[in-house]
Each structure stands twice: as structure tokens, then as C-alpha cells.
Write a protein that holds these residues in place. Sequence first.
Motif, short mmCIF file in Angstrom:
data_model
loop_
_atom_site.label_atom_id
_atom_site.label_comp_id
_atom_site.label_asym_id
_atom_site.label_seq_id
_atom_site.Cartn_x
_atom_site.Cartn_y
_atom_site.Cartn_z
N CYS A 74 82.50 53.01 -32.87
CA CYS A 74 83.66 52.27 -32.04
C CYS A 74 84.03 53.24 -30.73
CB CYS A 74 84.89 52.28 -33.11
SG CYS A 74 85.77 53.72 -33.12
N ALA A 75 84.52 52.41 -29.92
CA ALA A 75 85.37 53.17 -28.95
C ALA A 75 86.76 53.27 -29.13
CB ALA A 75 85.21 52.25 -27.54
N SER A 76 87.53 54.34 -28.84
CA SER A 76 88.78 54.22 -29.17
C SER A 76 89.59 55.48 -28.20
CB SER A 76 88.81 55.08 -30.69
OG SER A 76 90.29 55.66 -30.70
N ALA A 77 90.86 54.94 -28.14
CA ALA A 77 91.94 55.77 -27.25
C ALA A 77 92.12 56.93 -27.80
CB ALA A 77 93.02 54.97 -26.66
N GLY A 78 91.78 57.05 -29.26
CA GLY A 78 92.31 58.23 -30.26
C GLY A 78 92.81 57.72 -31.59
N ASN A 79 93.52 56.84 -31.53
CA ASN A 79 93.98 56.53 -33.23
C ASN A 79 92.89 55.54 -33.90
OD1 ASN A 79 96.17 57.57 -32.70
ND2 ASN A 79 97.64 56.00 -32.38
N LEU A 80 92.23 54.53 -33.37
CA LEU A 80 91.52 53.86 -33.92
C LEU A 80 90.15 54.72 -34.45
CD1 LEU A 80 90.27 50.97 -34.84
CD2 LEU A 80 88.90 51.08 -32.95
N GLY A 81 89.65 55.65 -33.69
CA GLY A 81 88.64 56.69 -34.05
C GLY A 81 89.36 57.53 -35.14
N GLN A 82 90.39 57.93 -35.04
CA GLN A 82 90.71 58.72 -36.19
C GLN A 82 90.85 57.91 -37.63
OE1 GLN A 82 94.29 61.43 -36.00
NE2 GLN A 82 94.40 60.28 -33.90
N THR A 96 80.50 57.12 -35.72
CA THR A 96 80.37 57.62 -34.29
C THR A 96 81.78 57.00 -33.47
OG1 THR A 96 78.11 57.89 -34.20
CG2 THR A 96 79.23 57.78 -32.08
N VAL A 97 82.38 57.99 -32.74
CA VAL A 97 83.46 57.50 -32.00
C VAL A 97 83.24 57.84 -30.47
CG1 VAL A 97 86.04 57.73 -31.45
CG2 VAL A 97 85.00 57.78 -33.96
N VAL A 98 83.41 56.89 -29.59
CA VAL A 98 83.37 56.96 -28.17
C VAL A 98 84.79 57.06 -27.46
CG1 VAL A 98 82.19 56.41 -26.01
CG2 VAL A 98 80.98 56.07 -28.27
N GLU A 126 87.80 51.57 -21.23
CA GLU A 126 86.82 50.34 -20.86
C GLU A 126 85.34 50.97 -20.88
OE1 GLU A 126 88.00 47.90 -21.43
OE2 GLU A 126 90.02 47.68 -21.07
N THR A 127 85.37 52.04 -20.27
CA THR A 127 83.94 52.79 -19.94
C THR A 127 83.72 53.24 -21.45
OG1 THR A 127 84.70 53.85 -18.12
CG2 THR A 127 82.88 54.69 -18.88
N ALA A 128 84.36 53.55 -22.24
CA ALA A 128 84.07 54.02 -23.65
C ALA A 128 83.57 52.74 -24.43
CB ALA A 128 85.26 54.63 -24.44
N ARG A 129 84.16 51.60 -24.31
CA ARG A 129 83.77 50.56 -24.70
C ARG A 129 82.20 50.21 -24.57
NH1 ARG A 129 89.45 48.37 -23.89
NH2 ARG A 129 90.10 48.34 -26.01
N ASP A 130 81.87 50.21 -23.32
CA ASP A 130 80.70 49.95 -22.84
C ASP A 130 79.63 50.85 -23.39
OD1 ASP A 130 81.66 47.93 -21.23
OD2 ASP A 130 81.39 49.25 -19.23
N ALA A 133 79.31 50.07 -27.18
CA ALA A 133 78.46 48.73 -27.40
C ALA A 133 76.86 49.16 -27.28
CB ALA A 133 78.81 47.69 -26.35
N ALA A 134 76.45 50.15 -26.16
CA ALA A 134 75.15 50.46 -26.11
C ALA A 134 74.58 51.18 -27.46
CB ALA A 134 75.12 51.53 -24.76
N ILE A 135 75.41 51.94 -28.00
CA ILE A 135 74.93 52.64 -29.07
C ILE A 135 74.78 51.81 -30.03
CG2 ILE A 135 75.89 54.30 -30.78
CD1 ILE A 135 77.12 55.97 -28.69
#
Length: 320
Positions: A74-82, A96-98, A126-130, A133-135
Motif C-alpha cells: 500500500c501507499a500511506s501517509a503513515g496511518n494506513l501503513g501502520q 510493503t508500505v510506500v 500521490e508519488t507513493a501511490r504510483d 502500484a508499480a510494485i
Amino acid sequence: MTRLDTARIRVARQRIDPAFLDTPLYRCEALERDLGCAVSIKLETANPVRSFKARGTEVVASALADSRASAVVCASAGNLGQALAWSGRGRGLDVTVVASRFAPAAKLDRIRALDARLELVDGDIETARDRAAAIARHDGIRLVEDSLDLETCEGAATIGLELVDAVPAFDAVLIALGGGALATGVGHVLKECAPGVEVICVQPLGAPAMTRSWHQRRVISTDSTDTIADGVAGRFPIPAVLNDLLLVADDAVLVQEASIIAGMRMLFERAGLIVEPSAALGVAAILEDPDRFAGRHVVTVVCGSNVDAASYRRWIGAES
């Protein structure tokens, strides 16, 4: 038609670890003299990851474990990743968290502590989301997309199930608006089960994309964001999520950074709560428009408390 389904939300509730359910909901009289209305707090920080996000990741990880999946990103600003790290670790998933390298250090450190692989990128969420998705494409694994994936919305919606059972009833609920999972999920349940409750979404003036989109009833993106509320600082609203939001939100408002900081300070000084900026958006909305809420009973969802200590002390003016 909405993508959300209340019957499915009730089923989803059975897949969530009880540690994340039935969070405290209480009248906070200490806030009321300053705010001019009755205020109840739904405290979504009283759990192992200190945010509401695990309600959704529990649903995701449970389904992945049932399908014998081995990895997720996933991509995360922090909380979703945790949250995904916590939910995945308990079910044997390789997570994996981006995230942006500029995300709060406290959130990044906690992701690592929960045994997730953390990849940092230059740029914003938004960069993290891209990159995430590539991973997912390269490794052939599940990509969890917050707010787009129904599990994240319907997991968050279980908060709404708890609110509709509240006694006494309330007049309005203030919900932080970022990608939209929390607002659409909770809003859906309230509009179906307690239609008289006003659903008000709150976003920072420095990250207005979803609010502008709601008002114009079409996706409006922004080139940048400028807010301390990193958890709600997206630039590209998701069309399907906006469609859901248009069905359940009665209003969407923008608040200034000074009001967010004042809300954080008030929650600390009056309620004894340390919260991240996104969690103070509801209080900020009352501070900016007290006449709107005067004499009403308002619930604000305190959605997260993962904040860097140094930044927090600077914002609220506490002694270091």
C-alpha cells in the motif's frame, strides 16, 4: 447508486479484531464552554495503531489470509501503513508500505517496528501511490488503495454502526475528509440508519481537493498541498469515492491551519488528548463557525494520534 452496503458492513464488523471496535464515545463537557455546543468525542485513537485505519485493514487482511495470499502493498501517509502492517503481521502476510520520506518520522518508525518493509519516495502521497502500484504490478501482489477499496470504506463504516446506537442521539457528526473512506463509510451508515443526523466533512484549506470536488460535483485536483494535516493531504480525488460522498455528505467545509492548531491545543488542554492535526479538524470547524453549532449536540471523530513529539510541542506551544 453507492458502492457501499450496510449488510456487508455488518458482516465486515465480524472480521475486525475487537481491539479496534467499540471505541470510547463520551460527552466531553470540558470542551463545551469554549465551543458553545454539546460535544461528544468518538475516540478512534484508543487501539494498538492509534487510528481508525485498522478497521479497514483488518477486513482486507482477513480476506487475503482466507485466499492464501502471501503479500500486500500500500501507499500511506503513515496511518494506513501502520494499520496494514499490524493486520498483516498477525495473519502471516508480507507487507510493503510506500511512503513519502517527508512523512512524520513517528509514523515511519512505527511502520518499521511492526515488521513491514518500508520504501520511501521523494514527493508526496500521490508519488507513493504510483510507486506502490508499480510494485503490485511487478510482484503480482494485492495493492490496497485507501478509499477506492471498499474494504477500507466499509471497515471505517463500522464506526457509524457504533454511533447510531449512541444514547442520547446527536444532531451532527464532524468527519475528517481526506481520501474519503471515513466520510463515505460513516456517512453511509448514518444516512441509512439515522437520516436526521447532519454529516459534515472537514478538510484543511491547504488541501481542498475533495471538498472542492464535492461542491462542484466533479473531480477537482490540485497541484500541491500546504497543510500540517498530512493524513488528509491528497491532491487527486477518486471519482467513485466522490460519487459515494455526494450521496451522504450534507456539507463539506474548509478550515484554516490556525484553527487546526487551536483545536489540537484545546483537545490537549481541555480533554487531555494528544491528537494529530487531522483529528482536530472537527473542533476546528466548530471554532470557525460557532453559530452554526450553537445549542446542538455534535460528535467529532478523533481519528488519529500519531504525531511527532517535536512538531506537536511546536504547534501547541508546550514546553520541550
